[in-house]
Every structure is written in structure tokens, then in C-alpha cells.
Write a protein that holds these residues in place. Structure first.
Motif, PDB file in Angstrom:
ATOM      1  N   LEU A 190       0.811  -1.214   0.000  1.00  0.00           N
ATOM      2  CA  LEU A 190       0.000   0.000   0.000  1.00  0.00           C
ATOM      3  C   LEU A 190       0.844   1.264   0.000  1.00  0.00           C
ATOM      4  CD1 LEU A 190      -2.738  -1.002   2.635  1.00  0.00           C
ATOM      5  CD2 LEU A 190      -2.884  -1.112   0.137  1.00  0.00           C
ATOM      6  N   GLY A 191       2.054   1.172   0.544  1.00  0.00           N
ATOM      7  CA  GLY A 191       2.901   2.359   0.678  1.00  0.00           C
ATOM      8  C   GLY A 191       2.635   3.062   2.000  1.00  0.00           C
ATOM      9  N   TYR A 192       3.621   3.803   2.475  1.00  0.00           N
ATOM     10  CA  TYR A 192       3.520   4.440   3.793  1.00  0.00           C
ATOM     11  C   TYR A 192       2.411   5.484   3.889  1.00  0.00           C
ATOM     12  CZ  TYR A 192       8.022   2.162   4.510  1.00  0.00           C
ATOM     13  OH  TYR A 192       9.023   1.239   4.620  1.00  0.00           O
ATOM     14  N   PRO A 193       2.214   6.364   2.895  1.00  0.00           N
ATOM     15  CA  PRO A 193       1.140   7.367   3.025  1.00  0.00           C
ATOM     16  C   PRO A 193      -0.248   6.730   3.143  1.00  0.00           C
ATOM     17  CG  PRO A 193       2.709   8.032   1.343  1.00  0.00           C
ATOM     18  CD  PRO A 193       3.049   6.627   1.699  1.00  0.00           C
ATOM     19  N   VAL A 194      -0.542   5.741   2.286  1.00  0.00           N
ATOM     20  CA  VAL A 194      -1.851   5.085   2.327  1.00  0.00           C
ATOM     21  C   VAL A 194      -2.009   4.297   3.624  1.00  0.00           C
ATOM     22  CG1 VAL A 194      -3.348   3.362   1.232  1.00  0.00           C
ATOM     23  CG2 VAL A 194      -2.043   4.961  -0.181  1.00  0.00           C
ATOM     24  N   GLY A 195      -0.953   3.558   3.998  1.00  0.00           N
ATOM     25  CA  GLY A 195      -1.004   2.792   5.240  1.00  0.00           C
ATOM     26  C   GLY A 195      -1.219   3.687   6.443  1.00  0.00           C
ATOM     27  N   ALA A 196      -0.513   4.813   6.483  1.00  0.00           N
ATOM     28  CA  ALA A 196      -0.659   5.748   7.602  1.00  0.00           C
ATOM     29  C   ALA A 196      -2.058   6.355   7.629  1.00  0.00           C
ATOM     30  CB  ALA A 196       0.392   6.851   7.502  1.00  0.00           C
ATOM     31  N   ALA A 197      -2.632   6.637   6.445  1.00  0.00           N
ATOM     32  CA  ALA A 197      -3.980   7.204   6.382  1.00  0.00           C
ATOM     33  C   ALA A 197      -5.010   6.219   6.926  1.00  0.00           C
ATOM     34  CB  ALA A 197      -4.321   7.583   4.939  1.00  0.00           C
ATOM     35  N   ILE A 198      -4.864   4.943   6.573  1.00  0.00           N
ATOM     36  CA  ILE A 198      -5.784   3.917   7.068  1.00  0.00           C
ATOM     37  C   ILE A 198      -5.674   3.781   8.578  1.00  0.00           C
ATOM     38  CG2 ILE A 198      -6.279   1.439   7.072  1.00  0.00           C
ATOM     39  CD1 ILE A 198      -5.427   1.405   4.124  1.00  0.00           C
ATOM     40  N   LEU A 199      -4.454   3.719   9.071  1.00  0.00           N
ATOM     41  CA  LEU A 199      -4.234   3.542  10.508  1.00  0.00           C
ATOM     42  C   LEU A 199      -4.680   4.765  11.300  1.00  0.00           C
ATOM     43  CD1 LEU A 199      -0.749   1.821  10.226  1.00  0.00           C
ATOM     44  CD2 LEU A 199      -2.839   0.751  11.106  1.00  0.00           C
ATOM     45  N   THR A 200      -4.445   5.954  10.741  1.00  0.00           N
ATOM     46  CA  THR A 200      -4.913   7.176  11.405  1.00  0.00           C
ATOM     47  C   THR A 200      -6.432   7.189  11.504  1.00  0.00           C
ATOM     48  OG1 THR A 200      -2.997   8.441  10.609  1.00  0.00           O
ATOM     49  CG2 THR A 200      -4.922   9.695  11.324  1.00  0.00           C
ATOM     50  N   SER A 201      -7.086   6.756  10.435  1.00  0.00           N
ATOM     51  CA  SER A 201      -8.552   6.689  10.448  1.00  0.00           C
ATOM     52  C   SER A 201      -9.046   5.704  11.496  1.00  0.00           C
ATOM     53  CB  SER A 201      -9.062   6.276   9.057  1.00  0.00           C
ATOM     54  OG  SER A 201      -8.692   7.222   8.075  1.00  0.00           O
ATOM     55  N   LEU A 202      -8.388   4.556  11.609  1.00  0.00           N
ATOM     56  CA  LEU A 202      -8.770   3.564  12.611  1.00  0.00           C
ATOM     57  C   LEU A 202      -8.563   4.095  14.024  1.00  0.00           C
ATOM     58  CD1 LEU A 202      -7.324   0.277  11.041  1.00  0.00           C
ATOM     59  CD2 LEU A 202      -9.732   0.925  11.257  1.00  0.00           C
ATOM     60  N   LEU A 203      -7.475   4.840  14.214  1.00  0.00           N
ATOM     61  CA  LEU A 203      -7.194   5.389  15.539  1.00  0.00           C
ATOM     62  C   LEU A 203      -8.227   6.454  15.909  1.00  0.00           C
ATOM     63  CD1 LEU A 203      -5.240   5.256  17.929  1.00  0.00           C
ATOM     64  CD2 LEU A 203      -3.858   7.026  16.824  1.00  0.00           C
ATOM     65  N   VAL A 204      -8.561   7.318  14.948  1.00  0.00           N
ATOM     66  CA  VAL A 204      -9.590   8.343  15.190  1.00  0.00           C
ATOM     67  C   VAL A 204     -10.930   7.689  15.491  1.00  0.00           C
ATOM     68  CG1 VAL A 204     -10.927  10.184  14.117  1.00  0.00           C
ATOM     69  CG2 VAL A 204      -8.449  10.120  13.823  1.00  0.00           C
ATOM     70  N   LEU A 205     -11.265   6.626  14.761  1.00  0.00           N
ATOM     71  CA  LEU A 205     -12.517   5.900  14.998  1.00  0.00           C
ATOM     72  C   LEU A 205     -12.534   5.291  16.394  1.00  0.00           C
ATOM     73  CD1 LEU A 205     -15.198   4.753  13.999  1.00  0.00           C
ATOM     74  CD2 LEU A 205     -13.923   2.817  13.024  1.00  0.00           C
ATOM     75  N   THR A 206     -11.406   4.737  16.808  1.00  0.00           N
ATOM     76  CA  THR A 206     -11.317   4.152  18.146  1.00  0.00           C
ATOM     77  C   THR A 206     -11.558   5.203  19.221  1.00  0.00           C
ATOM     78  OG1 THR A 206      -9.738   2.471  17.392  1.00  0.00           O
ATOM     79  CG2 THR A 206      -9.822   2.906  19.759  1.00  0.00           C
ATOM     80  N   PHE A 207     -10.935   6.373  19.056  1.00  0.00           N
ATOM     81  CA  PHE A 207     -11.122   7.445  20.040  1.00  0.00           C
ATOM     82  C   PHE A 207     -12.556   7.984  19.999  1.00  0.00           C
ATOM     83  CE2 PHE A 207      -6.366   8.037  19.989  1.00  0.00           C
ATOM     84  CZ  PHE A 207      -6.198   7.702  21.330  1.00  0.00           C
ATOM     85  N   ALA A 208     -13.164   7.998  18.814  1.00  0.00           N
ATOM     86  CA  ALA A 208     -14.555   8.452  18.705  1.00  0.00           C
ATOM     87  C   ALA A 208     -15.489   7.503  19.451  1.00  0.00           C
ATOM     88  CB  ALA A 208     -14.956   8.555  17.237  1.00  0.00           C
ATOM     89  N   LEU A 209     -15.285   6.201  19.265  1.00  0.00           N
ATOM     90  CA  LEU A 209     -16.084   5.211  19.994  1.00  0.00           C
ATOM     91  C   LEU A 209     -15.833   5.311  21.495  1.00  0.00           C
ATOM     92  CD1 LEU A 209     -15.629   2.116  17.633  1.00  0.00           C
ATOM     93  CD2 LEU A 209     -17.684   3.507  17.928  1.00  0.00           C
ATOM     94  N   TRP A 210     -14.578   5.539  21.843  1.00  0.00           N
ATOM     95  CA  TRP A 210     -14.202   5.684  23.247  1.00  0.00           C
ATOM     96  C   TRP A 210     -14.944   6.870  23.867  1.00  0.00           C
ATOM     97  CZ3 TRP A 210      -8.354   5.009  24.732  1.00  0.00           C
ATOM     98  CH2 TRP A 210      -8.235   4.933  26.124  1.00  0.00           C
ATOM     99  N   ARG A 211     -15.010   7.964  23.131  1.00  0.00           N
ATOM    100  CA  ARG A 211     -15.680   9.160  23.646  1.00  0.00           C
ATOM    101  C   ARG A 211     -17.183   8.920  23.817  1.00  0.00           C
ATOM    102  NH1 ARG A 211     -14.572  14.328  24.559  1.00  0.00           N
ATOM    103  NH2 ARG A 211     -16.242  15.883  24.363  1.00  0.00           N
ATOM    104  N   VAL A 212     -17.771   8.186  22.879  1.00  0.00           N
ATOM    105  CA  VAL A 212     -19.207   7.899  22.952  1.00  0.00           C
ATOM    106  C   VAL A 212     -19.539   7.127  24.234  1.00  0.00           C
ATOM    107  CG1 VAL A 212     -21.073   6.552  21.896  1.00  0.00           C
ATOM    108  CG2 VAL A 212     -19.605   8.000  20.473  1.00  0.00           C
ATOM    109  N   THR A 213     -18.620   6.264  24.666  1.00  0.00           N
ATOM    110  CA  THR A 213     -18.869   5.487  25.883  1.00  0.00           C
ATOM    111  C   THR A 213     -18.882   6.359  27.136  1.00  0.00           C
ATOM    112  OG1 THR A 213     -16.516   5.012  26.319  1.00  0.00           O
ATOM    113  CG2 THR A 213     -17.712   3.498  24.845  1.00  0.00           C
TER     114      THR A 213
END
Length: 286
Positions: A125-148
């Protein structure tokens, strides 16, 4: 008012078992040591022992799950359990990142090699695409965390769900940090030492921001936690890669052995200190 050697006062007066460590300078030293070891050990299994990114990722993710179950089932903070999970997320994060970002091209293989281990050689995937996917997953995790409605503060996490969210964020952040570190080392032109110096400079900025009342310390903590992973990645590569590529050529095996000894020495020290400071393992909930 302190309780049980390092506890904290709360108006509720609710006692909880302490499961996670206090964030001190020693904490950050151990974090960098664990993440650097995670980089060298991940490369040791995937590249030096030629198991490949696919098999190594499966094996190290299984190790992560085992260490996580032990940590979650523990009734109180145990430095060995906690830092073993940090180490396992760092090792798994290294090979997950490599599997996502790299492929079987000559750029990532030793001269003359056509493959690395059994199974898929990498998604490329390359570093930029991989980092974008992982950043999105991390933001999603924190969003779910905040909802709790659960706290983001490591010193106040006292529920199973909160700790599960914490470790999910840790695994993703360590994988993201590996991608960032490899990008700085391999693609940015900074090299291993230059990448490590850049991350160190950013961490010093975060230290300065801790003195700014308008900046929440919890936010600084999570930024620092993510950034210490690429610091470990670049430091690990600096130790192990050939001199021609800007490294010290100490090898993955020797570097991993030395780093493991240092980390376990620090864990033993932390265990003794924790036992003396907080023998009952309880603190007052905030």
C-alpha cells in the motif's frame, strides 16, 4: 491526600484496583525501550529468520492476544504483565505495518532474494496510504471511546471496557508509529538518525506544551505515545541496518538481546518500586 503510597484523593471515596502505571519519566524511558525492541524483534522474526511479514504478523498477533488476556484478567497493576503487552503490540505493530506497506520488490528484499517467508509478501500500500488507514482507525477508536463516556486518562481507567479500548488504541498507535518511523527512515531522506532527531524535537515540543494550561495533558499524552513509536522504529533501524544505509549494523539478534536485557531490568526495577509504593494495589477513583 495520598493513599496506599501513591494513591489519589477523590470526592467519591471509591476504591479501585490500580491496573495501569503512573506516567512518569521512567514510564517514557521504558516505552521507548519497548518500542525500539519491538522494531528490532519484529525485523528479527520477519527478515533475519525469514519467516516473512505474513506468518510473523499472525504469530505476533497471537502473542499479543495471549499477553492481553493475562493483563485484562490481572486484578491489579503488574509491571511485567503491562510492559509485556506494550512489547507485544510493538512487535506486532512492526510486522502489521510492514505487511500493509511493503511488497516483494527488490527495495525491501536482500540482494538476490525473490521472496520472504510463506504466504503473501505484502500488500504494497505504501507508507502514506497505510498511515492514512491507521490514522482513520485510531480516530474511529477514540470516537467510539468518547461515545462510551469513559475517561481517556491512563491514571483513571478502572473498567474492563475502558482498558479494552485503551489496548486497542495502543495496538493501532504502535502500528501507525511504525509506518511513520519507516517513512522517515526510508522515504523522507532524513535517514535513521535524522528521523530519530526529528521525532525527539517534536517530543520536546510536547513537553513544553505540558506547561500550557490551555492544552489538556491527556491530549499531550496520546500524541507523545504515538510519537515514541516512530522514535523506537528509527532508533531500532539505526542500530540494525548496514553502515552503507546509515545504520550501525549491530544486527537484529544482538540489538534485540541487549534491548531485552535493558527492558527486563527496568521492569524488575518498576516491580520493586511498585511493591514498595503501593503494596495493596488500590487507589481512590477520581
Amino acid at each position: 491526600m495520598d493513599i496506599a503510597g501513591g494513591g489519589r484523593y477523590a470526592e467519591t471515596g471509591k476504591y479501585v484496583l490500580k491496573k495501569l502505571p503512573e506516567v512518569t519519566l521512567a514510564f517514557w524511558v521504558m516505552k521507548v525501550a519497548a518500542t525500539t525492541l519491538g522494531e528490532t524483534a519484529g525485523d528479527l522474526f520477519a527478515q533475519t529468520l525469514k519467516l516473512g511479514y505474513f506468518l510473523t504478523t499472525i504469530a505476533l498477533f497471537a502473542v499479543f492476544l495471549v499477553t492481553l488476556v493475562v493483563q485484562l484478567r490481572s486484578k491489579r497493576y503488574n509491571p511485567f504483565f503491562y510492559w509485556t503487552v506494550i512489547l507485544s503490540t510493538s512487535m506486532a505493530g512492526t510486522t502489521i505495518s510492514d505487511f500493509m506497506n511493503r511488497d516483494a520488490s527488490s527495495k525491501y528484499l536482500k540482494a538476490g532474494a525473490t521472496s520472504l517467508g510463506w504466504g503473501p509478501q505484502g500488500l504494497g500500500l505504501g507508507y502514506p496510504v497505510g498511515a492514512a488507514i491507521l490514522t482513520s482507525l485510531l480516530v474511529l477508536t477514540f470516537a467510539l471511546w468518547r461515545v462510551t463516556g469513559l475517561t481517556f486518562s491512563i491514571n483513571k481507567i478502572d473498567t474492563f471496557r475502558g482498558e479494552a479500548l485503551f489496548w486497542t488504541a495502543i495496538l493501532i498507535s504502535n502500528t501507525l508509529g511504525t509506518s511513520m518511523g519507516d517513512f522517515l527512515s526510508d522515504s523522507s531522506g532524513l535517514g535513521y538518525l535524522g528521523g530519530a532527531l526529528l521525532i525527539t524535537g517534536l517530543l520536546l515540543v510536547l513537553v513544553a506544551l505540558m506547561k500550557v494550561p490551555a492544552v489538556p495533558n491527556v491530549l499531550v499524552f496520546w500524541f507523545a505515545f504515538v510519537l515514541t513509536r516512530p522514535l523506537g522504529a528509527t532508533a531500532g533501524d539505526f542500530l540494525t541496518k548496514p553502515v552503507a544505509k546509515g545504520g550501525l549494523n549491530l544486527g537484529t539478534m544482538g540489538s534485540s538481546a541487549v534491548l531485552l536485557a535493558i527492558l527486563f531490568g527496568l521492569i524488575a526495577y518498576a516491580a520493586v518500586r511498585e511493591r514498595r509504593a503501593n503494596p495493596q494495589g488500590v487507589v481512590l477513583a477520581a
